[in-house]
Motif scaffolding. Structure first.
Motif, mmCIF file in Angstrom:
data_model
loop_
_atom_site.group_PDB
_atom_site.id
_atom_site.type_symbol
_atom_site.label_atom_id
_atom_site.label_comp_id
_atom_site.label_asym_id
_atom_site.label_seq_id
_atom_site.Cartn_x
_atom_site.Cartn_y
_atom_site.Cartn_z
ATOM 1 N N ARG A 65 47.455 26.310 54.287
ATOM 2 C CA ARG A 65 47.707 27.077 55.501
ATOM 3 C C ARG A 65 48.352 26.124 56.494
ATOM 4 O O ARG A 65 47.710 25.214 56.999
ATOM 5 N N LEU A 66 49.637 26.325 56.767
ATOM 6 C CA LEU A 66 50.368 25.449 57.678
ATOM 7 C C LEU A 66 50.394 26.098 59.059
ATOM 8 O O LEU A 66 50.963 27.177 59.237
ATOM 9 N N LEU A 67 49.801 25.423 60.031
ATOM 10 C CA LEU A 67 49.694 25.958 61.386
ATOM 11 C C LEU A 67 50.557 25.157 62.350
ATOM 12 O O LEU A 67 50.753 23.954 62.167
ATOM 13 N N PRO A 68 51.068 25.802 63.412
ATOM 14 C CA PRO A 68 51.821 25.072 64.433
ATOM 15 C C PRO A 68 50.879 24.337 65.366
ATOM 16 O O PRO A 68 49.677 24.617 65.415
ATOM 17 N N GLU A 69 51.427 23.399 66.123
ATOM 18 C CA GLU A 69 50.632 22.718 67.128
ATOM 19 C C GLU A 69 50.217 23.711 68.212
ATOM 20 O O GLU A 69 50.980 24.601 68.572
ATOM 21 N N PRO A 70 49.023 23.579 68.765
ATOM 22 C CA PRO A 70 48.569 24.504 69.810
ATOM 23 C C PRO A 70 49.204 24.160 71.147
ATOM 24 O O PRO A 70 49.800 23.092 71.323
ATOM 25 N N THR A 71 49.055 25.051 72.088
ATOM 26 C CA THR A 71 49.611 24.803 73.423
ATOM 27 C C THR A 71 48.704 23.914 74.261
ATOM 28 O O THR A 71 49.106 23.443 75.320
ATOM 29 N N GLY A 72 47.494 23.664 73.792
ATOM 30 C CA GLY A 72 46.567 22.789 74.518
ATOM 31 C C GLY A 72 45.683 22.034 73.550
ATOM 32 O O GLY A 72 45.754 22.218 72.343
ATOM 33 N N ALA A 105 23.770 14.955 43.192
ATOM 34 C CA ALA A 105 24.380 13.968 42.298
ATOM 35 C C ALA A 105 25.672 13.433 42.917
ATOM 36 O O ALA A 105 26.311 14.099 43.742
ATOM 37 N N PRO A 106 26.082 12.208 42.564
ATOM 38 C CA PRO A 106 27.363 11.676 43.047
ATOM 39 C C PRO A 106 28.522 12.590 42.632
ATOM 40 O O PRO A 106 28.484 13.227 41.573
ATOM 41 N N GLU A 107 29.523 12.641 43.478
ATOM 42 C CA GLU A 107 30.686 13.481 43.195
ATOM 43 C C GLU A 107 31.407 12.976 41.952
ATOM 44 O O GLU A 107 31.627 11.779 41.780
ATOM 45 N N GLY A 108 31.745 13.897 41.069
ATOM 46 C CA GLY A 108 32.431 13.528 39.841
ATOM 47 C C GLY A 108 33.917 13.299 40.063
ATOM 48 O O GLY A 108 34.414 13.317 41.189
ATOM 49 N N GLU A 109 34.613 13.073 38.974
ATOM 50 C CA GLU A 109 36.053 12.869 39.052
ATOM 51 C C GLU A 109 36.749 14.146 39.517
ATOM 52 O O GLU A 109 36.323 15.259 39.195
ATOM 53 N N LEU A 110 37.805 13.971 40.262
ATOM 54 C CA LEU A 110 38.553 15.108 40.791
ATOM 55 C C LEU A 110 39.430 15.697 39.698
ATOM 56 O O LEU A 110 40.258 15.006 39.101
ATOM 57 N N ASP A 111 39.222 16.973 39.420
ATOM 58 C CA ASP A 111 40.022 17.685 38.425
ATOM 59 C C ASP A 111 41.023 18.572 39.166
ATOM 60 O O ASP A 111 40.705 19.678 39.587
ATOM 61 N N LEU A 112 42.229 18.074 39.327
ATOM 62 C CA LEU A 112 43.237 18.804 40.099
ATOM 63 C C LEU A 112 43.644 20.101 39.420
ATOM 64 O O LEU A 112 44.011 21.068 40.089
ATOM 65 N N ALA A 113 43.597 20.134 38.109
ATOM 66 C CA ALA A 113 44.021 21.334 37.390
ATOM 67 C C ALA A 113 43.123 22.527 37.697
ATOM 68 O O ALA A 113 43.571 23.673 37.650
ATOM 69 N N THR A 114 41.850 22.263 38.023
ATOM 70 C CA THR A 114 40.920 23.360 38.306
ATOM 71 C C THR A 114 40.495 23.409 39.768
ATOM 72 O O THR A 114 39.688 24.273 40.142
ATOM 73 N N LEU A 115 41.006 22.505 40.586
ATOM 74 C CA LEU A 115 40.626 22.484 42.004
ATOM 75 C C LEU A 115 41.066 23.774 42.681
ATOM 76 O O LEU A 115 42.243 24.107 42.727
ATOM 77 N N ASP A 116 40.099 24.517 43.207
ATOM 78 C CA ASP A 116 40.370 25.791 43.884
ATOM 79 C C ASP A 116 39.920 25.643 45.333
ATOM 80 O O ASP A 116 38.733 25.767 45.649
ATOM 81 N N ARG A 117 40.875 25.381 46.209
ATOM 82 C CA ARG A 117 40.534 25.077 47.595
ATOM 83 C C ARG A 117 41.699 25.430 48.507
ATOM 84 O O ARG A 117 42.862 25.386 48.087
ATOM 85 N N THR A 118 41.379 25.779 49.728
ATOM 86 C CA THR A 118 42.398 26.072 50.731
ATOM 87 C C THR A 118 42.319 25.016 51.828
ATOM 88 O O THR A 118 41.252 24.816 52.423
ATOM 89 N N PHE A 119 43.442 24.329 52.079
ATOM 90 C CA PHE A 119 43.508 23.312 53.119
ATOM 91 C C PHE A 119 44.317 23.858 54.295
ATOM 92 O O PHE A 119 45.387 24.446 54.098
#
Length: 303
Positions: free
Chosen positions: A126-133, A82-96
């Motif tokens: 998850r905030l990561l530093p820039e890699p060396t390459g 089915a097409p993606e529904g409206e984004l519910d930020l209050a219940t959004l459980d995700r790791t970026f």
């Protein structure tokens, strides 16, 4: 073994309706077509599924055992297709996972964390530093969003220019360069530290100096802007840094910021993501937040 997933939908209807004609009407099929489908289901499962008991049809024990599982699979398939529904930020459980230039992490990280938590309290970053390459982390999904100065290196990587910055010279307040006008010659005569995650001892500033017949003495490279700023605060070392990105940190530590007396290209602030997230509503929301925070900071002259 080939499995016709359409049979699951038919099996679900047959089990729920317990009637070939009712199942056919539910799926908008003719009764002969549904009868043929029931025959295929019987061949696939090795079970009659529906058996006649007088004037009605009854489910076999195997059909009864499969009822909940088949219905759950069909319902899940409907959700997936089915097409993606409206984004519910209050219940959004995700790791970026976001990869920042270290200076941007310091300058913008807190604002981004607070903004995300205010709207989507279950989202984690998850905030990561820039890699060396160079890496394929965006392509392989190990990083969701990358903020830096690099342009897209692959055709499937999307990029957006958010803003620009320029270089300044960071020195401690009582540094000799802080007295009088800073010329290219005086700048070249100082001791320099370069910010380079790869440990390089040369950057575009050296090209600009050589273009006017000057060379500088680079005594060290630092892996992060924070480390280079610390070196400059406790010595006569000077470091060229992005003015808007590092300005608040320099002011907080009491360092001076002098105009760079050279003509060098401005620094670009770009965010990158893989095309798989192009229509992902949650990812688009994150990109929008990042863009807004950077633009606000630039417009205020803070980064």
């Amino acid at each position: 073994m080939h499995v016709d997933l359409n049979l699951l939908t038919a099996l679900d209807a047959l089990i729920e309706e317990r009637s070939v004609s009712a199942a056919a009407a539910r799926l908008h099929l003719t009764q002969p077509a549904m009868s043929r489908t029931l025959g295929r289901i019987r061949d696939a499962t090795g079970d009659p599924i529906l058996v006649r008991t007088g004037r009605t049809m009854a489910l076999t024990p195997r059909a009864l055992a499969l009822r909940q599982e088949v219905h759950a699979i069909v319902q899940r398939a409907h959700v997936v297709l089915a097409p993606e529904g409206e984004l519910d930020l209050a219940t959004l459980d995700r790791t970026f996972t976001i990869r920042f230039h270290d200076a941007l992490t310091t300058a913008l990280g807190t604002r981004l964390l607070l903004a995300v938590q205010e709207q989507a309290p279950q989202v984690k970053l998850r905030l990561l530093p820039e890699p060396t390459g160079d890496t394929d982390d965006l392509r392989h999904g190990r990083v969701d969003l990358e903020i830096g100065s690099a342009e897209p290196a692959l055709p499937e990587i999307r990029g957006e220019l958010i803003g620009q910055d320029h270089l300044i010279v960071a020195v401690r307040r009582d540094h000799p360069l802080a007295r009088g006008r800073l010329t290219a010659k005086r700048y070249a005569q100082a001791l320099h530290v370069i910010v380079s995650r790869r440990g390089r001892l040369r950057d575009p500033i050296d090209d600009a100096l050589e273009a006017v017949g000057l060379r500088r003495r680079v005594v060290a490279s630092a892996p992060t802007s924070a480390a280079a700023i610390h070196f400059a605060s406790e010595s006569d070392l000077v470091v060229a840094l992005p003015a808007r990105v590092c300005g608040p940190t320099l002011r907080a530590l009491g360092l001076g910021a002098l105009p760079l007396p050279l003509d060098v290209p401005e620094l670009r602030i770009v965010q990158l993501w893989h095309q798989r997230y192009e229509s992902d509503k949650a990812h688009a929301w994150l990109r929008g937040h990042t863009r807004e925070i950077i633009l606000q900071a630039i417009s205020r002259g803070e980064t």
